[in-house]
Design a protein around this motif. Structure first.
Motif, PDB file in Angstrom:
ATOM      1  N   ILE A  80      39.154  52.490  44.912  1.00 49.06           N
ATOM      2  CA  ILE A  80      39.811  51.610  43.945  1.00 49.06           C
ATOM      3  C   ILE A  80      39.593  50.160  44.362  1.00 49.06           C
ATOM      4  O   ILE A  80      39.506  49.835  45.542  1.00 49.06           O
ATOM      5  N   GLY A  81      39.469  49.304  43.358  1.00 46.71           N
ATOM      6  CA  GLY A  81      39.240  47.888  43.613  1.00 46.71           C
ATOM      7  C   GLY A  81      38.740  47.228  42.341  1.00 46.71           C
ATOM      8  O   GLY A  81      38.263  47.912  41.445  1.00 46.71           O
ATOM      9  N   ASP A  82      38.879  45.921  42.259  1.00 50.64           N
ATOM     10  CA  ASP A  82      38.308  45.190  41.132  1.00 50.64           C
ATOM     11  C   ASP A  82      36.917  44.717  41.535  1.00 50.64           C
ATOM     12  O   ASP A  82      36.751  43.653  42.126  1.00 50.64           O
ATOM     13  N   ILE A  83      35.921  45.541  41.218  1.00 47.68           N
ATOM     14  CA  ILE A  83      34.554  45.249  41.634  1.00 47.68           C
ATOM     15  C   ILE A  83      34.059  43.925  41.096  1.00 47.68           C
ATOM     16  O   ILE A  83      33.302  43.219  41.752  1.00 47.68           O
ATOM     17  N   GLY A  84      34.477  43.606  39.869  1.00 47.03           N
ATOM     18  CA  GLY A  84      34.051  42.333  39.269  1.00 47.03           C
ATOM     19  C   GLY A  84      34.474  41.169  40.146  1.00 47.03           C
ATOM     20  O   GLY A  84      33.647  40.344  40.544  1.00 47.03           O
ATOM     21  N   SER A  85      35.757  41.131  40.485  1.00 46.82           N
ATOM     22  CA  SER A  85      36.283  40.056  41.324  1.00 46.82           C
ATOM     23  C   SER A  85      35.700  40.115  42.735  1.00 46.82           C
ATOM     24  O   SER A  85      35.385  39.087  43.343  1.00 46.82           O
ATOM     25  N   PHE A  86      35.529  41.314  43.249  1.00 50.86           N
ATOM     26  CA  PHE A  86      34.964  41.519  44.584  1.00 50.86           C
ATOM     27  C   PHE A  86      33.589  40.860  44.687  1.00 50.86           C
ATOM     28  O   PHE A  86      33.280  40.181  45.662  1.00 50.86           O
ATOM     29  N   HIS A  87      32.770  41.020  43.653  1.00 50.44           N
ATOM     30  CA  HIS A  87      31.419  40.466  43.695  1.00 50.44           C
ATOM     31  C   HIS A  87      31.363  38.994  43.353  1.00 50.44           C
ATOM     32  O   HIS A  87      30.720  38.217  44.032  1.00 50.44           O
ATOM     33  N   SER A  88      32.049  38.623  42.268  1.00 48.56           N
ATOM     34  CA  SER A  88      31.943  37.237  41.805  1.00 48.56           C
ATOM     35  C   SER A  88      32.854  36.319  42.614  1.00 48.56           C
ATOM     36  O   SER A  88      32.704  35.107  42.552  1.00 48.56           O
ATOM     37  N   GLU A  89      33.820  36.905  43.318  1.00 44.51           N
ATOM     38  CA  GLU A  89      34.859  36.143  44.020  1.00 44.51           C
ATOM     39  C   GLU A  89      35.686  35.279  43.079  1.00 44.51           C
ATOM     40  O   GLU A  89      36.263  34.268  43.480  1.00 44.51           O
ATOM     41  N   ALA A  90      35.722  35.702  41.817  1.00 43.16           N
ATOM     42  CA  ALA A  90      36.595  35.049  40.831  1.00 43.16           C
ATOM     43  C   ALA A  90      37.966  35.708  40.884  1.00 43.16           C
ATOM     44  O   ALA A  90      38.075  36.876  41.257  1.00 43.16           O
ATOM     45  N   PRO A  91      39.027  34.978  40.504  1.00 46.30           N
ATOM     46  CA  PRO A  91      40.369  35.574  40.523  1.00 46.30           C
ATOM     47  C   PRO A  91      40.427  36.798  39.613  1.00 46.30           C
ATOM     48  O   PRO A  91      39.845  36.804  38.539  1.00 46.30           O
ATOM     49  N   SER A  92      41.129  37.800  40.079  1.00 43.41           N
ATOM     50  CA  SER A  92      41.226  39.042  39.331  1.00 43.41           C
ATOM     51  C   SER A  92      42.280  38.943  38.237  1.00 43.41           C
ATOM     52  O   SER A  92      43.233  38.181  38.347  1.00 43.41           O
ATOM     53  N   ARG A  93      42.116  39.707  37.175  1.00 43.28           N
ATOM     54  CA  ARG A  93      43.140  39.827  36.129  1.00 43.28           C
ATOM     55  C   ARG A  93      43.983  41.072  36.380  1.00 43.28           C
ATOM     56  O   ARG A  93      44.856  41.409  35.597  1.00 43.28           O
ATOM     57  N   LEU A  94      43.690  41.797  37.461  1.00 43.41           N
ATOM     58  CA  LEU A  94      44.276  43.126  37.653  1.00 43.41           C
ATOM     59  C   LEU A  94      45.275  43.172  38.801  1.00 43.41           C
ATOM     60  O   LEU A  94      45.250  42.342  39.710  1.00 43.41           O
ATOM     61  N   TYR A  95      46.148  44.164  38.724  1.00 40.14           N
ATOM     62  CA  TYR A  95      47.051  44.520  39.807  1.00 40.14           C
ATOM     63  C   TYR A  95      46.661  45.895  40.326  1.00 40.14           C
ATOM     64  O   TYR A  95      46.288  46.773  39.543  1.00 40.14           O
ATOM     65  N   ILE A  96      46.781  46.106  41.643  1.00 34.85           N
ATOM     66  CA  ILE A  96      46.671  47.455  42.204  1.00 34.85           C
ATOM     67  C   ILE A  96      47.942  47.713  42.995  1.00 34.85           C
ATOM     68  O   ILE A  96      48.256  46.964  43.929  1.00 34.85           O
ATOM     69  N   GLU A  97      48.671  48.746  42.603  1.00 33.59           N
ATOM     70  CA  GLU A  97      50.004  49.008  43.149  1.00 33.59           C
ATOM     71  C   GLU A  97      50.104  50.462  43.586  1.00 33.59           C
ATOM     72  O   GLU A  97      49.604  51.358  42.906  1.00 33.59           O
ATOM     73  N   ALA A  98      50.763  50.691  44.728  1.00 38.13           N
ATOM     74  CA  ALA A  98      50.934  52.055  45.231  1.00 38.13           C
ATOM     75  C   ALA A  98      52.029  52.770  44.452  1.00 38.13           C
ATOM     76  O   ALA A  98      53.128  52.235  44.303  1.00 38.13           O
ATOM     77  N   LEU A  99      51.721  53.953  43.961  1.00 36.76           N
ATOM     78  CA  LEU A  99      52.728  54.782  43.272  1.00 36.76           C
ATOM     79  C   LEU A  99      53.434  55.694  44.270  1.00 36.76           C
ATOM     80  O   LEU A  99      54.466  56.276  43.966  1.00 36.76           O
ATOM     81  N   GLU A 100      52.852  55.841  45.477  1.00 39.05           N
ATOM     82  CA  GLU A 100      53.455  56.642  46.551  1.00 39.05           C
ATOM     83  C   GLU A 100      53.154  55.930  47.874  1.00 39.05           C
ATOM     84  O   GLU A 100      52.256  55.098  47.931  1.00 39.05           O
ATOM     85  N   ASN A 101      53.876  56.267  48.928  1.00 38.52           N
ATOM     86  CA  ASN A 101      53.492  55.794  50.261  1.00 38.52           C
ATOM     87  C   ASN A 101      52.082  56.302  50.541  1.00 38.52           C
ATOM     88  O   ASN A 101      51.784  57.467  50.296  1.00 38.52           O
ATOM     89  N   SER A 102      51.222  55.412  51.023  1.00 37.90           N
ATOM     90  CA  SER A 102      49.795  55.757  51.069  1.00 37.90           C
ATOM     91  C   SER A 102      49.121  55.287  52.357  1.00 37.90           C
ATOM     92  O   SER A 102      49.629  54.395  53.044  1.00 37.90           O
TER      93      SER A 102
END
Lengths: 193, 193
Positions: A80-102
DNA sequence: ATTTATCATTAAAATAAATCAAGATGGAAA
DNA sequence: TTTCCATCTTGATTTATTTTAATGATAAAT
């Protein structure tokens, strides 16, 4: 050695030699994430590529009305990850949140790039991974433009039965692109038939 | 030397040396395709990866009611193909049809694999291509699950203005996942405002 | 233990979109 | 030219889905 699940995962694509295994251990760092904790928030640049060892995440967008729209879930052995932001280094429009302890494994961009340049095998593995992801995304688009919400829900149950017992219907509705209320009426209709 | 556009395209990602340029010329074969001609039909295995030099294609699925659903358009400097079928060698569910007389460059699977094994640079280029495609597909899914048909149409006009004058509204409607009749009412509403 | 938030469900009214049927337009073909 | 076919449009009707509001149930927080 929490990297074992990741090494096993890579070896489903191509076998790794000892040197390659040890570089995986060096590049990917373990992190423990609590339920409701974020590993990416809107406005941040996505600096890591994340592999889920244990637990569950959602990646979503928040629209102008404050509503969440789930783009992806990730459980064990998923990326999981925002590949677009990862590559372009532009700010992401997305959130990634844990639904369980992980528990996750993360590679920083520069380390992963080094991996690609110095160990071509990983280039090949990640090309195949990206191509596989493309295929799933294309299938999901085809579904979205050609099926009713009920068909989409049935197909989700069939394709991701592990998630059915693990994720609330609110989250599933958001993933399918319908309101929780309408998902509820769909479920009622299915139960009757 | 019809491969020039393709070499130029690759060099936007990474510069190629003379050997790499000549291998591109060997691997990619030119074909001329007439309007309404198919380069892939449902049930066939997708044996080629296709680069469009000139012209325009649509890739679509036909549902159980005989309706077409456009997954993708491809014009100059775009790739098109059923990557899922290409890799798994399973029969495709998709059609790829020329909307205009076209010129394409195609690589057979075995030749492209040879390219990946013998010239790691192409592995890297194709990984980046696949990742870029993933980003667009993710954005399209986000749009589909979060926006109305009108918003999707406006966003299509903004993102692909080249296609607006080149493709019929029937085709655009199928891409957006609405009926041509409803697209017509959307267009009327937009024109009024 | 009590309060608070989240979740799942239901129903009524409102809106979005599909279907059906028909007519207008304009270019391709005979 | 005339015919033909695909395209675009329109309106009436039906179906799919959202919105709003309310309720009981469950899980989380105090």
């Amino acid at each position: 050695m929490t990297t074992k699940p990741l090494i096993d995962y890579f070896e489903k694509f191509l076998p790794l030699n000892e040197e390659e295994k040890s570089i995986v251990e060096n590049v990917f760092k373990e992190r423990t994430i609590k339920r409701r904790q974020f590993i990416l928030q809107e406005g941040d640049v996505c600096k890591h590529n994340t592999f889920v060892v244990e637990g569950c995440f959602k990646m979503y967008m928040v629209d102008e009305n404050g509503k969440e729209h789930n783009l992806q879930f990730a459980v064990e052995n998923w990326w999981i990850g925002d590949i677009g932001s990862f590559h372009s280094e532009a700010p992401s429009r997305l959130y990634i949140e844990a639904l369980e302890n992980s528990i996750i494994l993360q590679a920083k961009k520069e380390d992963q790039l080094k991996l690609f340049v110095e160990y071509p095998k990983f280039n090949r593995i990640f090309r195949v991974l990206a191509e596989n992801a493309m295929v799933s995304l294309q299938n999901r688009i085809l579904q979205n433009i050609s099926s009713t919400a009920e068909e989409r829900y049935l197909s989700f149950l069939e394709k991701r039965p592990q998630l059915f017992n693990r994720i609330s219907n609110v989250q599933i509705a958001s993933y399918l692109g319908v309101t929780p209320e309408f998902l509820s009426t769909i479920r009622k209709k299915i139960a009757k038939s």
